[in-house]
Design an enzyme around this catalytic site. Sequence first.
Site, PDB file in Angstrom:
ATOM      1  N   GLY A  10       0.880  -1.300   0.126  1.00 28.61           N
ATOM      2  CA  GLY A  10      -0.033  -0.176   0.087  1.00 28.61           C
ATOM      3  C   GLY A  10       0.875   1.313  -0.050  1.00 28.61           C
ATOM      4  CB  SER A  12       0.443   3.720  -4.811  1.00 25.17           C
ATOM      5  OG  SER A  12       1.050   2.729  -5.191  1.00 25.17           O
ATOM      6  CG  ASN A  77       0.670   1.264   4.837  1.00 19.99           C
ATOM      7  OD1 ASN A  77       0.304   2.043   5.727  1.00 19.99           O
ATOM      8  ND2 ASN A  77       0.482   1.674   3.595  1.00 19.99           N
ATOM      9  CB  SER A 129      -5.886   1.584  13.178  1.00 19.86           C
ATOM     10  OG  SER A 129      -6.781   2.704  13.693  1.00 19.86           O
ATOM     11  CE1 TYR A 141      -8.450   0.115   9.068  1.00 15.93           C
ATOM     12  CE2 TYR A 141      -8.904   1.217  11.299  1.00 15.93           C
ATOM     13  CZ  TYR A 141      -8.159   1.208  10.392  1.00 15.93           C
ATOM     14  OH  TYR A 141      -6.977   1.472   9.987  1.00 15.93           O
ATOM     15  CE  LYS A 145      -5.474  -1.812  10.015  1.00  8.07           C
ATOM     16  NZ  LYS A 145      -4.333  -2.030   9.360  1.00  8.07           N
TER      17      LYS A 145
END
Length: 240
Positions: A10, A12, A77, A129, A141, A145
């Site tokens: 990830g 970019s 990531n 996170s 989520y 995490k």
Amino acid sequence: MKTPIALVTGGSRGIGRAIVARLIEDGYQVVNFSRGAPEALLPGETFRSVDLGDAAATIAAARELAAERSVLHLVNNAGMIQVANLEDVTQEQMARTLALNLTAPLLLLQALLPGMRAARYGRVVNIGSRAGLGKGGRTVYGASKAGLAGMTRTWALELAGDGITVNTVAPGPVATELFNQSNPPGAPKTVALEASIPAGRVGRPEEVAHAVAMFLDPRAGFTTGQLLYVCGGVSVGLAG
């Protein structure tokens, strides 16, 4: 001394892009596994388009990389977030999120682990996170995490004897492109959020990248299994 190589997923945009830039600044060559390419490659960066939510594609790409280059640094990531209240969470949301946020880091480390063990050296940093502590609308989520933090501790114990460290960096509110779209600077919502952060502001992607670089450093060999919040103090006790 050989130039160290790091795999960053990830990489970019957002925090991942800051991590790639920082590692290149620190003298690494970086391989960026992402679905979409960055706007421009940085000197020393190699991009490979990989759908990390697809287990077969992830395994194939990771094994190919491991066969080509000695990758002793891994930054997991890449991740996704789908906000939904408890009653609206679907099995599809859970499956898609866990595939990217939990399964992909496992598959990537499995592919790179033989090389790390052979070298008696490795550095792994997972990006968690603050939502792993709990936050409204983050059932899926937050679970992913929190799970990543748990895997970090387990991997750290299993791999310490091989000279491999595994740590987690858990950001709080950070001003990425996506964050700024949802929280425009100066908007009442953004001002209220900033006021709830002990540091009085949101974080910058490069501040998260600095923590990642610290854990990747060769001198960090006695620090493993740790979770470091980069959150301006939000994780200390505030629930905002």
